[in-house]
Design a protein around this motif. Sequence first.
Motif, PDB file in Angstrom:
ATOM      1  N   HIS A 131       0.815  -1.220   0.000  1.00 47.52           N
ATOM      2  CA  HIS A 131       0.000   0.000   0.000  1.00 47.52           C
ATOM      3  C   HIS A 131       0.848   1.268   0.000  1.00 47.52           C
ATOM      4  O   HIS A 131       0.362   2.343  -0.326  1.00 47.52           O
ATOM      5  CB  HIS A 131      -0.954   0.016   1.197  1.00 47.52           C
ATOM      6  N   PRO A 143       3.241   7.439  -2.070  1.00 47.98           N
ATOM      7  CA  PRO A 143       2.916   7.508  -0.652  1.00 47.98           C
ATOM      8  C   PRO A 143       3.928   6.713   0.171  1.00 47.98           C
ATOM      9  O   PRO A 143       4.376   5.641  -0.230  1.00 47.98           O
ATOM     10  CB  PRO A 143       1.532   6.871  -0.574  1.00 47.98           C
ATOM     11  N   THR A 202       1.809  11.821   1.301  1.00 52.22           N
ATOM     12  CA  THR A 202       1.093  11.463   0.081  1.00 52.22           C
ATOM     13  C   THR A 202       1.236  12.602  -0.924  1.00 52.22           C
ATOM     14  O   THR A 202       1.463  13.752  -0.546  1.00 52.22           O
ATOM     15  CB  THR A 202      -0.397  11.180   0.345  1.00 52.22           C
ATOM     16  N   HIS A 216      -0.983  12.775  -4.168  1.00 51.78           N
ATOM     17  CA  HIS A 216      -1.948  12.475  -5.223  1.00 51.78           C
ATOM     18  C   HIS A 216      -2.049  13.632  -6.205  1.00 51.78           C
ATOM     19  O   HIS A 216      -2.173  14.785  -5.805  1.00 51.78           O
ATOM     20  CB  HIS A 216      -3.347  12.247  -4.637  1.00 51.78           C
ATOM     21  N   ARG A 270      -5.238  13.483  -1.369  1.00 55.69           N
ATOM     22  CA  ARG A 270      -3.994  13.331  -0.602  1.00 55.69           C
ATOM     23  C   ARG A 270      -4.309  12.995   0.856  1.00 55.69           C
ATOM     24  O   ARG A 270      -3.602  12.216   1.484  1.00 55.69           O
ATOM     25  CB  ARG A 270      -3.144  14.592  -0.693  1.00 55.69           C
ATOM     26  N   HIS A 285      -7.570  11.830   2.055  1.00 54.30           N
ATOM     27  CA  HIS A 285      -8.521  10.726   2.187  1.00 54.30           C
ATOM     28  C   HIS A 285      -8.133   9.480   1.408  1.00 54.30           C
ATOM     29  O   HIS A 285      -8.637   8.403   1.698  1.00 54.30           O
ATOM     30  CB  HIS A 285      -9.910  11.165   1.689  1.00 54.30           C
ATOM     31  N   GLY A 286      -7.302   9.625   0.395  1.00 57.21           N
ATOM     32  CA  GLY A 286      -7.012   8.512  -0.494  1.00 57.21           C
ATOM     33  C   GLY A 286      -8.060   8.442  -1.591  1.00 57.21           C
ATOM     34  O   GLY A 286      -9.042   9.180  -1.585  1.00 57.21           O
ATOM     35  N   ASP A 287      -7.822   7.581  -2.539  1.00 56.47           N
ATOM     36  CA  ASP A 287      -8.792   7.364  -3.609  1.00 56.47           C
ATOM     37  C   ASP A 287      -8.681   5.913  -4.058  1.00 56.47           C
ATOM     38  O   ASP A 287      -8.041   5.106  -3.376  1.00 56.47           O
ATOM     39  CB  ASP A 287      -8.584   8.358  -4.771  1.00 56.47           C
ATOM     40  N   GLU A 289      -4.650   5.167  -4.661  1.00 59.73           N
ATOM     41  CA  GLU A 289      -3.599   5.275  -3.634  1.00 59.73           C
ATOM     42  C   GLU A 289      -4.185   5.571  -2.272  1.00 59.73           C
ATOM     43  O   GLU A 289      -5.207   6.247  -2.149  1.00 59.73           O
ATOM     44  CB  GLU A 289      -2.604   6.398  -3.986  1.00 59.73           C
ATOM     45  N   ILE A 290      -3.478   5.120  -1.264  1.00 59.33           N
ATOM     46  CA  ILE A 290      -3.817   5.362   0.128  1.00 59.33           C
ATOM     47  C   ILE A 290      -3.667   6.853   0.452  1.00 59.33           C
ATOM     48  O   ILE A 290      -2.844   7.542  -0.134  1.00 59.33           O
ATOM     49  CB  ILE A 290      -2.913   4.490   1.036  1.00 59.33           C
ATOM     50  N   GLY A 291      -4.473   7.350   1.384  1.00 59.48           N
ATOM     51  CA  GLY A 291      -4.383   8.742   1.816  1.00 59.48           C
ATOM     52  C   GLY A 291      -3.620   8.882   3.118  1.00 59.48           C
ATOM     53  O   GLY A 291      -3.393   7.896   3.847  1.00 59.48           O
ATOM     54  N   GLU A 302      -5.440   7.605   6.212  1.00 55.19           N
ATOM     55  CA  GLU A 302      -5.424   6.145   6.315  1.00 55.19           C
ATOM     56  C   GLU A 302      -4.085   5.643   6.847  1.00 55.19           C
ATOM     57  O   GLU A 302      -4.044   4.698   7.648  1.00 55.19           O
ATOM     58  CB  GLU A 302      -5.707   5.511   4.954  1.00 55.19           C
TER      59      GLU A 302
END
Length: 185
Positions: A21, A45, A73, A75, A82, A84-86, A89-91, A94
């Motif tokens: 991740h 990340p 992060t 994003h 960046r 929350h993630g999407d 990719e992890i935020g 997270e």
Amino acid sequence: MSIAQIEQAFIDIAKARFGTHLRTVESLPADWDSETFKRILRLAPGLFVVFGGGAAMDQSTDIRSQWVLLAVTAHASGERARRHGDSREIGAYEIIETAVPLFHDRQVPGVGLIRFEAIENLFTAAIEEQGAAIYGARFSLPMTITAPPPGGTDPLDAFLTFNSTLDAAPADGRPEAEDVVVLPQ
């Protein structure tokens, strides 16, 4: 257990939990420069372990060491992604929300118990302009700084090269002398 060994333990635990991740889990120095920042952006990340020193306890070589885990992060799809993630990719949230319970109250064998202390948003306009989000989770760990055992191998014996720069504050800001000494082995 040495500072370097504890740092590696943080890295190993995080790598085992986050798996693929994260692009990277590694250590960073406490002081950053622009090159450090550029490097961590390329590795996002990621989760970065920073040893922040520690205050002496009870007039001994025991310290309350400070460790920071930096969630980074970057994003391209914006600041919300960046944090929350999407789907790709992890935020940063997270990463932090996984790292805090992973390390809080974790026993480091022969050292002590890691304690969670705080989460900090390390937002600056410069970080935002670079398209990054950085959050830090701070932990403490009591530990003892010990000397090598008598009759054992001195860690300084392993050095092959000694580098020295002498600077008596010359007007032009350049060192007056530099030398490299290769030690006999």
